[in-house]
Design a protein around this motif. Sequence first.
Motif, PDB file in Angstrom:
ATOM      1  N   PRO A 151      -9.343  -3.200  14.104  1.00 15.52           N
ATOM      2  CA  PRO A 151      -9.101  -1.432  13.233  1.00 15.52           C
ATOM      3  C   PRO A 151      -8.478  -0.894  13.134  1.00 15.52           C
ATOM      4  CG  PRO A 151     -11.196  -1.540  14.527  1.00 15.52           C
ATOM      5  CD  PRO A 151     -10.224  -3.430  15.216  1.00 15.52           C
ATOM      6  N   ILE A 152      -8.180  -0.276  14.859  1.00 17.28           N
ATOM      7  CA  ILE A 152      -7.094   1.112  15.007  1.00 17.28           C
ATOM      8  C   ILE A 152      -5.702   0.300  14.302  1.00 17.28           C
ATOM      9  CG2 ILE A 152      -6.065   2.489  16.492  1.00 17.28           C
ATOM     10  CD1 ILE A 152      -9.159   2.444  17.569  1.00 17.28           C
ATOM     11  N   GLY A 153      -5.144  -0.985  14.513  1.00 22.40           N
ATOM     12  CA  GLY A 153      -3.762  -1.745  14.118  1.00 22.40           C
ATOM     13  C   GLY A 153      -4.197  -1.769  12.636  1.00 22.40           C
ATOM     14  N   LEU A 154      -4.349  -1.559  12.205  1.00 21.95           N
ATOM     15  CA  LEU A 154      -4.421  -1.970  11.031  1.00 21.95           C
ATOM     16  C   LEU A 154      -4.328  -0.145  10.222  1.00 21.95           C
ATOM     17  CD1 LEU A 154      -7.321  -4.246  10.133  1.00 21.95           C
ATOM     18  CD2 LEU A 154      -4.675  -4.851  10.013  1.00 21.95           C
ATOM     19  N   LEU A 155      -4.975   0.685   9.604  1.00 17.91           N
ATOM     20  CA  LEU A 155      -5.101   1.472  10.683  1.00 17.91           C
ATOM     21  C   LEU A 155      -3.906   2.405  10.410  1.00 17.91           C
ATOM     22  CD1 LEU A 155      -8.815   2.983  11.387  1.00 17.91           C
ATOM     23  CD2 LEU A 155      -7.633   2.925   9.565  1.00 17.91           C
ATOM     24  N   LEU A 156      -3.194   1.609  11.341  1.00 16.49           N
ATOM     25  CA  LEU A 156      -2.068   2.061  12.159  1.00 16.49           C
ATOM     26  C   LEU A 156      -0.457   1.799  10.695  1.00 16.49           C
ATOM     27  CD1 LEU A 156       0.029   4.293  13.726  1.00 16.49           C
ATOM     28  CD2 LEU A 156       0.163   2.412  14.996  1.00 16.49           C
ATOM     29  N   ILE A 157      -1.172   0.412  10.510  1.00 19.24           N
ATOM     30  CA  ILE A 157       0.168   0.280   9.970  1.00 19.24           C
ATOM     31  C   ILE A 157      -0.076   0.305   8.586  1.00 19.24           C
ATOM     32  CG2 ILE A 157       0.402  -1.528   8.224  1.00 19.24           C
ATOM     33  CD1 ILE A 157      -1.003  -3.910  10.474  1.00 19.24           C
ATOM     34  N   VAL A 158      -1.424   0.659   7.545  1.00 18.27           N
ATOM     35  CA  VAL A 158      -1.825   1.511   6.244  1.00 18.27           C
ATOM     36  C   VAL A 158      -0.845   2.724   6.998  1.00 18.27           C
ATOM     37  CG1 VAL A 158      -3.782   2.671   5.272  1.00 18.27           C
ATOM     38  CG2 VAL A 158      -3.702   0.623   6.152  1.00 18.27           C
ATOM     39  N   SER A 159      -0.992   4.323   7.682  1.00 18.99           N
ATOM     40  CA  SER A 159      -0.507   5.198   7.619  1.00 18.99           C
ATOM     41  C   SER A 159       1.092   5.014   7.462  1.00 18.99           C
ATOM     42  CB  SER A 159      -1.095   5.509   9.107  1.00 18.99           C
ATOM     43  OG  SER A 159      -0.047   6.692   9.130  1.00 18.99           O
ATOM     44  N   LEU A 160       1.738   3.915   8.756  1.00 15.46           N
ATOM     45  CA  LEU A 160       2.830   3.564   8.606  1.00 15.46           C
ATOM     46  C   LEU A 160       3.389   3.335   6.679  1.00 15.46           C
ATOM     47  CD1 LEU A 160       3.178   1.782  12.122  1.00 15.46           C
ATOM     48  CD2 LEU A 160       4.135   4.337  11.002  1.00 15.46           C
ATOM     49  N   ILE A 161       2.547   2.593   6.574  1.00 15.76           N
ATOM     50  CA  ILE A 161       3.238   2.127   4.759  1.00 15.76           C
ATOM     51  C   ILE A 161       2.912   3.364   3.825  1.00 15.76           C
ATOM     52  CG2 ILE A 161       2.763   0.562   2.772  1.00 15.76           C
ATOM     53  CD1 ILE A 161       1.663  -1.532   4.398  1.00 15.76           C
ATOM     54  N   ARG A 162       2.080   4.253   3.684  1.00 17.03           N
ATOM     55  CA  ARG A 162       1.684   5.358   3.373  1.00 17.03           C
ATOM     56  C   ARG A 162       2.856   6.239   3.838  1.00 17.03           C
ATOM     57  NH1 ARG A 162      -4.745   7.254   3.483  1.00 17.03           N
ATOM     58  NH2 ARG A 162      -5.701   5.671   2.445  1.00 17.03           N
ATOM     59  N   ASN A 163       3.433   6.504   4.614  1.00 16.51           N
ATOM     60  CA  ASN A 163       4.279   7.764   5.235  1.00 16.51           C
ATOM     61  C   ASN A 163       5.627   6.714   5.493  1.00 16.51           C
ATOM     62  OD1 ASN A 163       2.889  10.737   5.774  1.00 16.51           O
ATOM     63  ND2 ASN A 163       1.536   8.505   6.394  1.00 16.51           N
ATOM     64  N   ARG A 164       5.868   5.668   4.460  1.00 13.19           N
ATOM     65  CA  ARG A 164       7.665   5.424   5.059  1.00 13.19           C
ATOM     66  C   ARG A 164       8.649   6.019   4.130  1.00 13.19           C
ATOM     67  NH1 ARG A 164       4.610   2.885   0.464  1.00 13.19           N
ATOM     68  NH2 ARG A 164       5.602   1.711  -1.158  1.00 13.19           N
ATOM     69  N   GLY A 165       8.177   6.232   3.567  1.00 15.35           N
ATOM     70  CA  GLY A 165       8.818   7.739   2.586  1.00 15.35           C
ATOM     71  C   GLY A 165       9.739   8.938   3.348  1.00 15.35           C
ATOM     72  N   ARG A 166       8.467   9.009   4.318  1.00 17.81           N
ATOM     73  CA  ARG A 166       8.964  10.265   5.198  1.00 17.81           C
ATOM     74  C   ARG A 166       9.383  10.496   6.133  1.00 17.81           C
ATOM     75  NH1 ARG A 166       3.224  13.351   7.159  1.00 17.81           N
ATOM     76  NH2 ARG A 166       4.692  15.464   7.977  1.00 17.81           N
ATOM     77  N   GLU A 167      10.803  11.407   6.373  1.00 21.90           N
ATOM     78  CA  GLU A 167      11.920  10.720   7.973  1.00 21.90           C
ATOM     79  C   GLU A 167      10.633  11.804   8.934  1.00 21.90           C
ATOM     80  OE1 GLU A 167      16.500  12.446   8.418  1.00 21.90           O
ATOM     81  OE2 GLU A 167      14.918  12.817   7.091  1.00 21.90           O
ATOM     82  N   VAL A 168      11.323  11.000   9.520  1.00 23.12           N
ATOM     83  CA  VAL A 168      10.561  11.435  11.104  1.00 23.12           C
ATOM     84  C   VAL A 168      11.255  12.433  11.714  1.00 23.12           C
ATOM     85  CG1 VAL A 168      10.134  10.648  13.432  1.00 23.12           C
ATOM     86  CG2 VAL A 168      10.039   9.049  11.919  1.00 23.12           C
TER      87      VAL A 168
END
Length: 465
Positions: free
Chosen positions: A291-308
């Motif tokens: 579940p934490i891995g899936l949450l991390l994937i969701v977060s990475l996708i949601r923020n894909r347009g946000r520059e690191v």
Amino acid sequence: MAQREMMADTGGRLNATADQQWLATAWMMFGTIALALAGIFAILLVVARAPGTQALFPTQDFFRVALIVHVDQSVLIWFLASSGMLWSLAGRVPLQTTRIAFAGAAAGCLLITAAPFLGAGDPLLSNYVPVLDHPLFLAGLGLFGIGVLAQVVLYLARAAGTLNFGDPLRIGTFTAAVATLLAGISLLWTWADLNPAWEGKAYYEYLFWGPGHILQFAYTQIMLVAWIWLARATGRPLPLSDSRLSALLVLGVLPLLSVPLIHGLYAPDSAEIRIGYTHLMQYGNALASVPIGLLLIVSLIRNRGREVPQEQRPAHSALVTSLVLFAVGGLIGGAISGTNTMIPAHYHGSIVGVTLALMGLTYHLLPEFGFSRPEGRMACWQARVYGSGQLLHIAGLAASGAMGIERKTAGAAQELSGLGKAFMGIMGLGGLVAILGGILFVLVVMRACSHRPGYGEKDCDSPQP
């Protein structure tokens, strides 16, 4: 530091006293040195197994000795030294006593490394903790174990007052400590009950089977702590409340409540205890990581347009590659059939997933400990080089395993031909690329510790997803 203060703030910035940072820095450097030593033995290991160079090592013993030291340094010592860093940051412990624990663990690490050059032989490829059946090596292993367990006990003795369910970093660190302590108890329980008539590999296989499986829970917990911490630091926090993340981390170690039951019901050399621990890890160790891995994937996708942020790009690279490798290892695990190289393909993915997470956390914490911030192309590309090399390594092992090539063999014993040689060649190439990535990590850390910001390199020049 207030009793209920967070281990790090919502941006991933550390909250710790000077004594905590000093001790955590010592454990961090210890782990980095262990990883560097593992890399030296990894070079010998890959050369001893790859087609074309394996003929330089006609006997199995050289391969096995290198494999044993490499595995113990790169998994057992690196992971537990990194855990020591987290335990130092999570709670106040008596500095003088913990220095003794640290010194014992460090001395054990050096003795394990030196043992092969001081006459230690008789390599025994027992699962989880392979050994050289020699007093020097075993003494080093014992010293390291005692040092780590002393650090765990000192931390846990004062941890209760600092626990905060609203701080998943602290909860995850605590659960990793509990799992490590349970592994130590399991080891003593097994040693006390094990029939002394067993000798050689069989003895150590039975001795480390239970503790080894329990340690996998501890390793997973520290990886999840690193994921959560790095997600915050890179501006990609997980879409779940901190208290619920803490609940998931506690859920991740709840299966360990069955450890006393398993030991109480079955003899340590029985088939039942082996099956019991295998099922415990198969069905229990994914309760938090999935579940934490899936949450991390969701977060990475949601923020894909946000520059690191520029300064967090090395840590972000490590976070993403960690997630990929850990997922690949888990998927391969479901395809295992028999005792072939599919097994090391699975655990290399899982282990490297943990390693990359800890590399990323090291990058994030270096400036927090007063060192220069890892910057430049070397730092940004290190995780990608290491991760891509390991993916090639795993692919070669998995394909070879599908062809039935046995694990823990080298040289002529592999009986390679045709496609088998090609796949093992891919394995060797990937291993060499991964070694390069490991060397880059050590160089980045060394340069950061030399207090030379920037290193004269250009910044990372490509945005991250």
